[in-house]
Design a protein around this motif. Structure first.
Motif, mmCIF file in Angstrom:
data_model
loop_
_atom_site.group_PDB
_atom_site.id
_atom_site.type_symbol
_atom_site.label_atom_id
_atom_site.label_comp_id
_atom_site.label_asym_id
_atom_site.label_seq_id
_atom_site.Cartn_x
_atom_site.Cartn_y
_atom_site.Cartn_z
ATOM 1 N N ALA A 191 1.285 35.144 -9.764
ATOM 2 C CA ALA A 191 1.288 35.127 -8.300
ATOM 3 C C ALA A 191 -0.030 34.589 -7.756
ATOM 4 O O ALA A 191 -0.051 33.816 -6.792
ATOM 5 N N GLU A 192 -1.134 34.992 -8.359
ATOM 6 C CA GLU A 192 -2.435 34.510 -7.893
ATOM 7 C C GLU A 192 -2.622 33.026 -8.209
ATOM 8 O O GLU A 192 -3.219 32.285 -7.418
ATOM 9 N N LEU A 193 -2.108 32.580 -9.350
ATOM 10 C CA LEU A 193 -2.194 31.161 -9.683
ATOM 11 C C LEU A 193 -1.395 30.321 -8.683
ATOM 12 O O LEU A 193 -1.847 29.254 -8.248
ATOM 13 N N ARG A 194 -0.218 30.821 -8.316
ATOM 14 C CA ARG A 194 0.582 30.107 -7.324
ATOM 15 C C ARG A 194 -0.131 30.064 -5.974
ATOM 16 O O ARG A 194 -0.140 29.042 -5.289
ATOM 17 N N ALA A 195 -0.717 31.193 -5.602
ATOM 18 C CA ALA A 195 -1.420 31.258 -4.315
ATOM 19 C C ALA A 195 -2.611 30.301 -4.285
ATOM 20 O O ALA A 195 -2.961 29.773 -3.229
ATOM 21 N N ASP A 196 -3.227 30.073 -5.457
ATOM 22 C CA ASP A 196 -4.370 29.167 -5.548
ATOM 23 C C ASP A 196 -3.940 27.717 -5.779
ATOM 24 O O ASP A 196 -4.801 26.834 -5.919
ATOM 25 N N HIS A 197 -2.615 27.477 -5.855
ATOM 26 C CA HIS A 197 -2.093 26.136 -6.138
ATOM 27 C C HIS A 197 -2.705 25.576 -7.423
ATOM 28 O O HIS A 197 -3.143 24.421 -7.482
ATOM 29 N N ALA A 198 -2.726 26.441 -8.442
ATOM 30 C CA ALA A 198 -3.343 26.067 -9.716
ATOM 31 C C ALA A 198 -2.578 24.924 -10.384
ATOM 32 O O ALA A 198 -1.347 24.833 -10.287
ATOM 33 N N ALA A 201 -2.257 22.630 -16.081
ATOM 34 C CA ALA A 201 -3.196 22.872 -17.177
ATOM 35 C C ALA A 201 -3.906 24.213 -17.009
ATOM 36 O O ALA A 201 -4.049 24.977 -17.979
ATOM 37 N N ARG A 202 -4.346 24.491 -15.788
ATOM 38 C CA ARG A 202 -5.024 25.767 -15.546
ATOM 39 C C ARG A 202 -4.071 26.931 -15.751
ATOM 40 O O ARG A 202 -4.448 27.969 -16.313
ATOM 41 N N HIS A 204 -1.402 27.071 -17.755
ATOM 42 C CA HIS A 204 -1.164 27.249 -19.192
ATOM 43 C C HIS A 204 -2.361 27.910 -19.869
ATOM 44 O O HIS A 204 -2.190 28.772 -20.750
ATOM 45 N N ALA A 205 -3.567 27.532 -19.451
ATOM 46 C CA ALA A 205 -4.767 28.129 -20.042
ATOM 47 C C ALA A 205 -4.864 29.611 -19.704
ATOM 48 O O ALA A 205 -5.225 30.440 -20.559
ATOM 49 N N ALA A 206 -4.528 29.968 -18.463
ATOM 50 C CA ALA A 206 -4.593 31.370 -18.047
ATOM 51 C C ALA A 206 -3.560 32.213 -18.789
ATOM 52 O O ALA A 206 -3.838 33.353 -19.197
ATOM 53 N N ILE A 207 -2.364 31.659 -18.986
ATOM 54 C CA ILE A 207 -1.322 32.381 -19.721
ATOM 55 C C ILE A 207 -1.742 32.563 -21.173
ATOM 56 O O ILE A 207 -1.549 33.637 -21.769
ATOM 57 N N ALA A 208 -2.328 31.528 -21.766
ATOM 58 C CA ALA A 208 -2.777 31.626 -23.157
ATOM 59 C C ALA A 208 -3.853 32.700 -23.301
ATOM 60 O O ALA A 208 -3.848 33.486 -24.264
ATOM 61 N N LYS A 209 -4.771 32.752 -22.343
ATOM 62 C CA LYS A 209 -5.816 33.781 -22.367
ATOM 63 C C LYS A 209 -5.206 35.171 -22.237
ATOM 64 O O LYS A 209 -5.607 36.107 -22.942
ATOM 65 N N SER A 210 -4.209 35.303 -21.364
ATOM 66 C CA SER A 210 -3.530 36.583 -21.188
ATOM 67 C C SER A 210 -2.812 36.998 -22.464
ATOM 68 O O SER A 210 -2.854 38.175 -22.871
ATOM 69 N N ASP A 211 -2.175 36.046 -23.125
ATOM 70 C CA ASP A 211 -1.474 36.350 -24.380
ATOM 71 C C ASP A 211 -2.455 36.780 -25.464
ATOM 72 O O ASP A 211 -2.170 37.693 -26.253
#
Length: 346
Positions: A191-198, A201-202, A204-211
């Motif tokens: 939700a925050e990534l969408r709000a920031d219009h990420a 690439a950003r 995918h990187a955030a999801i990988a870090k979360s995983d």
């Protein structure tokens, strides 16, 4: 003195009346501040013993002349929250008082001089703390022990059903309650990534870090291992916070919500919530409780996770000015009225 430099009487009058006008404005503003921050209720500091420690609390009672009152016990969300939530609870306490209910809240361990560290707590620890506070307050002659309920926000979603399983409660007000720690974390991230219009690439990187973080938690990794896995960048994570997450990341209220069956529940949901998936929360509550009308759901389309008006929360300046000049106006329209009405109708 040369005549042209002598202030005339007209000039003096202008200066004097300007000063008078300024003083009137200042006095008026001061009066507004006093009025806006004067609440129709009595407050007292209290001390509650629990587990060898002292909970530093605030007990608020209505000024209605009654000898005994029902009680709303406050269970905080995440973060270092003091008993009043930096005065933010007071408009709600006033609404409770207008409905004939007292309110009880306390500083989290380690906050505002309280002993301990809230980051050392599990959700079970927090439930034990609330149950101890309820046992303490039930012994007071000014509280009706048969009309004690819970108010909880966000992270308290994992605490409320645990408390109800330990001690009888007569109602629950659940504000933006969480259901599953890991699902909530992923929802919040996206939700925050969408709000920031990420960018893709950003994202995918955030999801990988979360995983990666999830994998470390499942392996019971140390904080040092976490920092190493993040390439040496803790990115705001501390050892205490990592310990807190490690204790609680498996939290899931789904099954424990059955402890609330038959209890009147007010479920409060924000339309602009980026922290909690409110659709998932409502669905889970309905499936678990199915109490034939015992649950009331209230939705506030323009509210943020904390049930503030989103238009205000977006601006630090607006939050500061509104909190100073009109604190009751911080909350979504109808939020305070609905809680007051829910309590009156119990």
């Amino acid at each position: 003195m040369h005549p042209q430099f002598r202030p005339g009487r007209r000039g003096l009058r202008i200066v004097v009346w300007s000063l008078v006008a300024a003083l009137v404005v200042v006095a008026g503003l001061f009066g507004v501040l006093l009025w806006q921050h004067s609440y129709d209720m009595d407050e007292q500091r209290v001390s509650i013993r629990h587990g060898g420690h002292t909970l530093n609390g605030v007990l608020v009672t209505p000024k209605d002349g009654r000898r005994r009152h029902g009680l709303v016990v406050y269970v905080h969300g995440d973060g270092p929250v003091d008993a009043t939530h930096d005065e933010g609870y007071k408009p709600m306490w006033e609404a409770n008082a207008e409905a004939g209910y007292a309110s009880l809240s306390w500083d989290k361990p380690g906050v505002a001089g309280a002993p301990g560290n809230w980051l050392d707590q599990s959700m079970d620890d927090r439930a034990d703390e609330a149950a101890a506070a309820i046992a303490w307050v039930r012994a007071r002659p000014d509280i009706d022990g048969d009309r004690i309920g819970l108010w909880g926000v966000s992270q308290a979603g994992w605490v409320l059903p645990k408390v109800a399983a330990k001690t009888p409660v007569s109602f629950v007000i659940a504000v933006s309650p969480a259901i599953n720690w890991l699902r909530q974390g992923r929802y919040n991230l996206l939700a925050e990534l969408r709000a920031d219009h990420a960018s893709t690439a950003r994202t995918h990187a955030a999801i990988a870090k979360s995983d990666t973080t999830r994998g470390l938690l499942e392996r019971h990794a140390t904080f040092e291992a976490y920092v190493k896995a993040m390439g040496g960048d803790a990115d705001g994570m501390t050892a205490d916070r990592w310990g807190f997450i490690s204790k609680n990341y498996t939290a899931d209220a789904t099954r424990e919500l059955h402890a609330l069956r038959g209890v009147p529940v007010l479920l409060t949901l924000a339309g602009q919530d980026v922290n909690v998936d409110t659709a998932d929360t409502e669905r889970t509550y309905r499936e678990a409780l199915d109490t034939g009308g015992a649950m009331t759901v209230k939705r506030y389309p323009d509210a943020s996770h904390s049930l503030l008006k989103q238009s205000i929360e977006r601006s630090d300046l607006k939050i500061t000015l509104t909190a100073l000049l009109s604190p009751r106006s911080l909350f979504a329209d109808g939020f305070l009225d609905d809680q007051r009405q829910f309590l009156r109708e119990l």
